[in-house]
Design an enzyme around this catalytic site. Structure first.
Site, PDB file in Angstrom:
ATOM      1  N   HIS A  19       3.350 -13.574  16.085  1.00 40.98           N
ATOM      2  CA  HIS A  19       2.407 -14.662  16.412  1.00 40.98           C
ATOM      3  C   HIS A  19       0.996 -14.291  15.935  1.00 40.98           C
ATOM      4  O   HIS A  19       0.287 -15.106  15.373  1.00 40.98           O
ATOM      5  CB  HIS A  19       2.360 -14.897  17.933  1.00 40.98           C
ATOM      6  CG  HIS A  19       3.627 -15.459  18.522  1.00 40.98           C
ATOM      7  ND1 HIS A  19       4.224 -14.935  19.634  1.00 40.98           N
ATOM      8  CD2 HIS A  19       4.392 -16.519  18.153  1.00 40.98           C
ATOM      9  CE1 HIS A  19       5.305 -15.649  19.939  1.00 40.98           C
ATOM     10  NE2 HIS A  19       5.432 -16.610  19.057  1.00 40.98           N
ATOM     11  N   LYS A  43      11.873 -24.182  28.505  1.00 33.15           N
ATOM     12  CA  LYS A  43      12.399 -22.813  28.538  1.00 33.15           C
ATOM     13  C   LYS A  43      12.045 -22.124  29.858  1.00 33.15           C
ATOM     14  O   LYS A  43      10.979 -22.354  30.410  1.00 33.15           O
ATOM     15  CB  LYS A  43      11.788 -22.002  27.390  1.00 33.15           C
ATOM     16  CG  LYS A  43      12.217 -22.448  26.015  1.00 33.15           C
ATOM     17  CD  LYS A  43      11.575 -21.562  24.949  1.00 33.15           C
ATOM     18  CE  LYS A  43      11.910 -22.039  23.560  1.00 33.15           C
ATOM     19  NZ  LYS A  43      11.203 -21.281  22.516  1.00 33.15           N
ATOM     20  N   ARG A  92      10.488 -18.363  10.370  1.00 28.75           N
ATOM     21  CA  ARG A  92      11.096 -17.056  10.130  1.00 28.75           C
ATOM     22  C   ARG A  92      12.302 -17.181   9.216  1.00 28.75           C
ATOM     23  O   ARG A  92      12.288 -16.739   8.091  1.00 28.75           O
ATOM     24  CB  ARG A  92      11.532 -16.409  11.451  1.00 28.75           C
ATOM     25  CG  ARG A  92      10.404 -15.757  12.179  1.00 28.75           C
ATOM     26  CD  ARG A  92      10.717 -15.583  13.640  1.00 28.75           C
ATOM     27  NE  ARG A  92      10.898 -16.871  14.278  1.00 28.75           N
ATOM     28  CZ  ARG A  92      10.999 -17.045  15.565  1.00 28.75           C
ATOM     29  NH1 ARG A  92      11.014 -16.021  16.375  1.00 28.75           N
ATOM     30  NH2 ARG A  92      11.132 -18.258  16.068  1.00 28.75           N
ATOM     31  N   SER A 130      10.004 -13.744  20.691  1.00 30.74           N
ATOM     32  CA  SER A 130       9.661 -13.416  22.081  1.00 30.74           C
ATOM     33  C   SER A 130      10.924 -13.031  22.844  1.00 30.74           C
ATOM     34  O   SER A 130      10.913 -12.091  23.646  1.00 30.74           O
ATOM     35  CB  SER A 130       9.007 -14.621  22.762  1.00 30.74           C
ATOM     36  OG  SER A 130       7.817 -14.964  22.118  1.00 30.74           O
TER      37      SER A 130
HETATM   38  P1  ADP Z   1       8.170 -22.407  20.593  1.00 28.60           P
HETATM   39  O1  ADP Z   1       8.831 -22.336  21.929  1.00 28.60           O
HETATM   40  O2  ADP Z   1       7.261 -23.593  20.441  1.00 28.60           O
HETATM   41  O3  ADP Z   1       9.074 -22.204  19.414  1.00 28.60           O
HETATM   42  P2  ADP Z   1       7.233 -19.691  20.164  1.00 28.60           P
HETATM   43  O4  ADP Z   1       6.239 -18.987  21.005  1.00 28.60           O
HETATM   44  O5  ADP Z   1       8.629 -19.164  20.174  1.00 28.60           O
HETATM   45  O6  ADP Z   1       7.141 -21.194  20.625  1.00 28.60           O
HETATM   46  O7  ADP Z   1       6.722 -19.753  18.658  1.00 28.60           O
HETATM   47  C1  ADP Z   1       5.529 -20.395  18.298  1.00 28.60           C
HETATM   48  C2  ADP Z   1       5.469 -20.510  16.785  1.00 28.60           C
HETATM   49  O8  ADP Z   1       5.375 -19.218  16.202  1.00 28.60           O
HETATM   50  C3  ADP Z   1       6.703 -21.159  16.152  1.00 28.60           C
HETATM   51  O9  ADP Z   1       6.285 -21.932  15.043  1.00 28.60           O
HETATM   52  C4  ADP Z   1       7.523 -19.980  15.699  1.00 28.60           C
HETATM   53  O10 ADP Z   1       8.368 -20.316  14.603  1.00 28.60           O
HETATM   54  C5  ADP Z   1       6.408 -19.040  15.257  1.00 28.60           C
HETATM   55  N1  ADP Z   1       6.835 -17.633  15.280  1.00 28.60           N
HETATM   56  C6  ADP Z   1       7.394 -16.938  16.284  1.00 28.60           C
HETATM   57  N2  ADP Z   1       7.662 -15.663  15.924  1.00 28.60           N
HETATM   58  C7  ADP Z   1       7.263 -15.541  14.629  1.00 28.60           C
HETATM   59  C8  ADP Z   1       7.303 -14.484  13.663  1.00 28.60           C
HETATM   60  N3  ADP Z   1       7.833 -13.291  13.952  1.00 28.60           N
HETATM   61  N4  ADP Z   1       6.791 -14.738  12.432  1.00 28.60           N
HETATM   62  C9  ADP Z   1       6.311 -15.962  12.127  1.00 28.60           C
HETATM   63  N5  ADP Z   1       6.256 -17.005  12.980  1.00 28.60           N
HETATM   64  C10 ADP Z   1       6.732 -16.813  14.208  1.00 28.60           C
END
Ligand code: ADP
Length: 165
Positions: A19, A43, A92, A130
């Site tokens: 992130h 979630k 990703r 996460s």
């Molecule tokens: P959500 O529940 O909205 O998917 P996340 O916190 O899981 O929220 O992710 C927020 C954003 O960050 C999403 O666009 C996700 O694809 C991106 N993201 C999460 N991990 C990574 C990573 N390792 N590299 C690039 N983008 C990421």
């Protein structure tokens, strides 16, 4: 309408180095990145929304170009309220694509002035999510390379509380 703000929405439960990479790269393009913690996610979360906002505020306190907020309701309504046009999201793997594609199209249909911009993950964070960090941490693995030190500390505290219960 402010073209210089990007809204980076997500659950951030917890915020990982993947992130952070998106935020830092977003700052190369936009003047301000608003990290927007979704309050109405379906979630099951480890950290409450308030905890996540507090942690992220501390984590980004040294950069006045990063703001941390929470939103509930429709993301596009929040984007418009902020007078922004751009939603920033990370991609990703192909597995992210289908959901992100659907979400971006839905948001654009609901509000045509809002655009979603995607950044491909940096290869060293491609595997990072996460949920995998929570899983490894819960099982006692070393998560130092996956999350900022402040988040690691708070995660370990959470897990020790859970193990006491
Ligand atoms: P959500 O529940 O909205 O998917 P996340 O916190 O899981 O929220 O992710 C927020 C954003 O960050 C999403 O666009 C996700 O694809 C991106 N993201 C999460 N991990 C990574 C990573 N390792 N590299 C690039 N983008 C990421």
């Amino acid at each position: 309408m402010n073209r210089h703000i990007a809204i980076y929405p997500g659950s951030f439960d917890p915020f990982t180095n993947g992130h952070m990479d998106i935020v830092e790269r977003g700052l190369e393009i936009f003047d301000t990145v608003i990290i927007a913690v979704a309050a109405n996610s379906s979630k099951n979360s480890l950290f409450s929304v308030t905890e996540r906002v507090d942690l992220l505020t501390k984590l980004t306190a040294n950069n006045p170009r990063v703001k941390v907020e929470t939103f509930s309701g429709l993301l596009v309504d929040y984007v418009v309220e902020k007078k922004a046009r751009v939603i920033l999201r990370g991609l990703r793997a192909v597995t992210d694509f289908e959901f992100e594609f659907q979400l971006a199209q839905m948001n654009h249909t609901v509000c045509q002035q809002v655009e979603t911009l995607f950044m491909m993950t940096s290869p060293n964070f491609a595997y990072l999510s996460s949920s995998i960090v929570k899983e490894v941490g819960r099982l006692g693995g070393d998560i130092s390379n996956f999350v900022p030190p402040l988040i690691k500390e708070q995660l370990l505290q959470k897990f020790s509380q859970i193990n006491e219960d």
